[in-house]
Motif scaffolding. Structure first.
Motif, PDB file in Angstrom:
ATOM      1  N   SER A 119       0.822  -1.227  -0.018  1.00 43.38           N
ATOM      2  CA  SER A 119      -0.121   0.205   0.053  1.00 43.38           C
ATOM      3  C   SER A 119       0.893   1.138  -0.007  1.00 43.38           C
ATOM      4  CB  SER A 119      -0.888  -0.076   1.166  1.00 43.38           C
ATOM      5  OG  SER A 119      -1.630   1.196   1.281  1.00 43.38           O
ATOM      6  N   SER A 120       0.710   2.059  -1.165  1.00 37.48           N
ATOM      7  CA  SER A 120       1.615   3.286  -1.193  1.00 37.48           C
ATOM      8  C   SER A 120       0.792   4.064  -2.270  1.00 37.48           C
ATOM      9  CB  SER A 120       3.139   3.098  -1.484  1.00 37.48           C
ATOM     10  OG  SER A 120       3.107   2.712  -2.827  1.00 37.48           O
ATOM     11  N   ALA A 121       1.155   5.246  -2.500  1.00 38.87           N
ATOM     12  CA  ALA A 121       0.571   6.256  -3.646  1.00 38.87           C
ATOM     13  C   ALA A 121       1.296   5.640  -4.709  1.00 38.87           C
ATOM     14  CB  ALA A 121       0.839   7.698  -3.233  1.00 38.87           C
ATOM     15  N   ARG A 168     -13.151  -4.251 -22.963  1.00 46.93           N
ATOM     16  CA  ARG A 168     -14.274  -3.169 -23.406  1.00 46.93           C
ATOM     17  C   ARG A 168     -15.321  -2.761 -22.332  1.00 46.93           C
ATOM     18  NH1 ARG A 168     -15.724  -6.845 -27.577  1.00 46.93           N
ATOM     19  NH2 ARG A 168     -17.845  -6.249 -27.109  1.00 46.93           N
ATOM     20  N   THR A 169     -14.910  -2.495 -21.267  1.00 44.13           N
ATOM     21  CA  THR A 169     -15.830  -2.031 -20.097  1.00 44.13           C
ATOM     22  C   THR A 169     -15.205  -0.701 -19.373  1.00 44.13           C
ATOM     23  OG1 THR A 169     -14.480  -3.570 -18.587  1.00 44.13           O
ATOM     24  CG2 THR A 169     -16.615  -4.345 -19.635  1.00 44.13           C
ATOM     25  N   PRO A 170     -15.034   0.209 -20.250  1.00 43.30           N
ATOM     26  CA  PRO A 170     -14.285   1.512 -19.708  1.00 43.30           C
ATOM     27  C   PRO A 170     -15.333   2.000 -18.647  1.00 43.30           C
ATOM     28  CG  PRO A 170     -15.054   1.872 -21.977  1.00 43.30           C
ATOM     29  CD  PRO A 170     -15.289   0.478 -21.823  1.00 43.30           C
ATOM     30  N   HIS A 171     -14.767   2.496 -17.688  1.00 40.70           N
ATOM     31  CA  HIS A 171     -15.731   3.163 -16.508  1.00 40.70           C
ATOM     32  C   HIS A 171     -14.832   3.814 -15.609  1.00 40.70           C
ATOM     33  CE1 HIS A 171     -19.420   3.809 -14.370  1.00 40.70           C
ATOM     34  NE2 HIS A 171     -18.682   3.368 -13.124  1.00 40.70           N
ATOM     35  N   SER A 172     -14.347   5.056 -16.073  1.00 36.21           N
ATOM     36  CA  SER A 172     -13.641   5.671 -15.293  1.00 36.21           C
ATOM     37  C   SER A 172     -13.567   5.574 -13.892  1.00 36.21           C
ATOM     38  CB  SER A 172     -13.425   7.268 -15.928  1.00 36.21           C
ATOM     39  OG  SER A 172     -14.891   7.813 -15.762  1.00 36.21           O
ATOM     40  N   PRO A 173     -14.974   5.612 -13.134  1.00 36.53           N
ATOM     41  CA  PRO A 173     -14.835   5.426 -11.498  1.00 36.53           C
ATOM     42  C   PRO A 173     -14.187   4.166 -11.054  1.00 36.53           C
ATOM     43  CG  PRO A 173     -16.871   6.381 -12.433  1.00 36.53           C
ATOM     44  CD  PRO A 173     -16.172   5.942 -13.453  1.00 36.53           C
ATOM     45  N   ALA A 174     -14.205   3.098 -11.918  1.00 37.79           N
ATOM     46  CA  ALA A 174     -13.503   1.936 -11.439  1.00 37.79           C
ATOM     47  C   ALA A 174     -12.156   2.074 -11.506  1.00 37.79           C
ATOM     48  CB  ALA A 174     -13.903   0.752 -12.704  1.00 37.79           C
ATOM     49  N   VAL A 175     -11.417   2.990 -11.991  1.00 36.26           N
ATOM     50  CA  VAL A 175     -10.047   3.239 -11.912  1.00 36.26           C
ATOM     51  C   VAL A 175     -10.027   3.708 -10.389  1.00 36.26           C
ATOM     52  CG1 VAL A 175      -8.196   4.449 -12.618  1.00 36.26           C
ATOM     53  CG2 VAL A 175      -9.719   3.689 -14.351  1.00 36.26           C
ATOM     54  N   ALA A 176     -10.756   4.660 -10.015  1.00 41.94           N
ATOM     55  CA  ALA A 176     -10.628   5.121  -8.621  1.00 41.94           C
ATOM     56  C   ALA A 176     -10.837   3.745  -7.574  1.00 41.94           C
ATOM     57  CB  ALA A 176     -11.632   6.363  -8.443  1.00 41.94           C
ATOM     58  N   THR A 177     -11.690   2.865  -7.903  1.00 47.01           N
ATOM     59  CA  THR A 177     -11.853   1.750  -7.011  1.00 47.01           C
ATOM     60  C   THR A 177     -10.175   1.169  -6.692  1.00 47.01           C
ATOM     61  OG1 THR A 177     -14.195   1.379  -7.693  1.00 47.01           O
ATOM     62  CG2 THR A 177     -12.852  -0.486  -6.780  1.00 47.01           C
ATOM     63  N   ALA A 178      -9.668   0.878  -7.731  1.00 50.88           N
ATOM     64  CA  ALA A 178      -8.373   0.366  -7.516  1.00 50.88           C
ATOM     65  C   ALA A 178      -7.626   1.186  -6.546  1.00 50.88           C
ATOM     66  CB  ALA A 178      -7.545   0.224  -9.102  1.00 50.88           C
ATOM     67  N   VAL A 179      -7.473   2.405  -6.786  1.00 53.62           N
ATOM     68  CA  VAL A 179      -6.720   3.351  -5.805  1.00 53.62           C
ATOM     69  C   VAL A 179      -7.399   3.235  -4.378  1.00 53.62           C
ATOM     70  CG1 VAL A 179      -6.432   5.700  -5.508  1.00 53.62           C
ATOM     71  CG2 VAL A 179      -6.387   5.019  -7.658  1.00 53.62           C
ATOM     72  N   ILE A 180      -8.545   3.373  -4.219  1.00 51.80           N
ATOM     73  CA  ILE A 180      -9.148   3.122  -3.041  1.00 51.80           C
ATOM     74  C   ILE A 180      -8.648   1.898  -2.280  1.00 51.80           C
ATOM     75  CG2 ILE A 180     -11.374   2.647  -1.724  1.00 51.80           C
ATOM     76  CD1 ILE A 180     -11.217   5.636  -2.459  1.00 51.80           C
ATOM     77  N   ILE A 181      -8.646   0.775  -3.073  1.00 54.31           N
ATOM     78  CA  ILE A 181      -8.278  -0.535  -2.439  1.00 54.31           C
ATOM     79  C   ILE A 181      -6.783  -0.598  -1.967  1.00 54.31           C
ATOM     80  CG2 ILE A 181      -7.645  -3.065  -2.966  1.00 54.31           C
ATOM     81  CD1 ILE A 181     -10.536  -2.721  -4.630  1.00 54.31           C
ATOM     82  N   VAL A 182      -5.952   0.049  -3.101  1.00 60.28           N
ATOM     83  CA  VAL A 182      -4.447  -0.102  -2.664  1.00 60.28           C
ATOM     84  C   VAL A 182      -4.199   1.002  -1.339  1.00 60.28           C
ATOM     85  CG1 VAL A 182      -2.203   0.916  -3.522  1.00 60.28           C
ATOM     86  CG2 VAL A 182      -3.737  -0.630  -4.866  1.00 60.28           C
ATOM     87  N   LEU A 183      -4.935   2.245  -1.475  1.00 62.05           N
ATOM     88  CA  LEU A 183      -4.533   2.793  -0.293  1.00 62.05           C
ATOM     89  C   LEU A 183      -5.168   2.703   1.063  1.00 62.05           C
ATOM     90  CD1 LEU A 183      -4.825   6.248  -2.192  1.00 62.05           C
ATOM     91  CD2 LEU A 183      -2.701   5.032  -1.409  1.00 62.05           C
TER      92      LEU A 183
END
Length: 146
Positions: A70-72, A90-105
């Motif tokens: 867990s790091s930035a 073929r499932t682009p969904h920009s908020p899902a990118v933030a989900t990955a960030v939330i999980i790591v942090l």
């Protein structure tokens, strides 16, 4: 009407979280609700993209967390890899990118987080569907299911 529907589903997520003593409303889900309720015809707002996009984001978040901790820095890598994976699937969904960030942090327990995330995304889609049927002049949601 779309504002009321989006607010209602977000309040429902907070209520569910309060009942089970788990945070269910995370920032990416608020962004997903905004897409579903204010831009329902965009590909980013379609059910496949919302549900599968977040699940792929969570998978990538946990994979990067396991590999790099867990790091930035790791969160940035998870975000980039999630974007690539969602585009490949073929499932682009920009908020899902933030989900990955939330999980790591935030390092939530996957056994609790992933089912709640899945349920929340399904609820977002279903409220988008219901809201589009209630509003007379609203665009039909979804444009496609899969």
């Amino acid at each position: 009407h779309s504002i009321a529907a989006a607010t209602t589903v977000l309040l429902a997520l907070v209520g569910i979280g309060a009942m089970i003593h788990e945070p269910v409303l995370i920032p990416p889900l608020a962004a997903s609700a905004a897409l579903v309720h204010s831009a329902p015809t965009l590909p980013l707002a379609q059910p496949r993209n919302v549900v599968i996009g977040h699940l792929l984001g969570s998978a990538m978040g946990y994979a990067v967390l396991a590999a790099a901790g867990s790091s930035a820095w790791a969160a940035a890598v998870a975000a980039g890899l999630t974007l690539g994976l969602n585009m490949l699937a073929r499932t682009p969904h920009s908020p899902a990118v933030a989900t990955a960030v939330i999980i790591v942090l935030q390092t939530p327990a996957p056994g609790r987080f992933v089912p709640l995330l899945f349920g929340a995304t399904v609820l977002l889609v279903l409220t988008g569907y219901a809201a589009s049927r209630v509003r007379r002049k609203a665009p039909t949601y979804p444009v496609y299911w899969w």
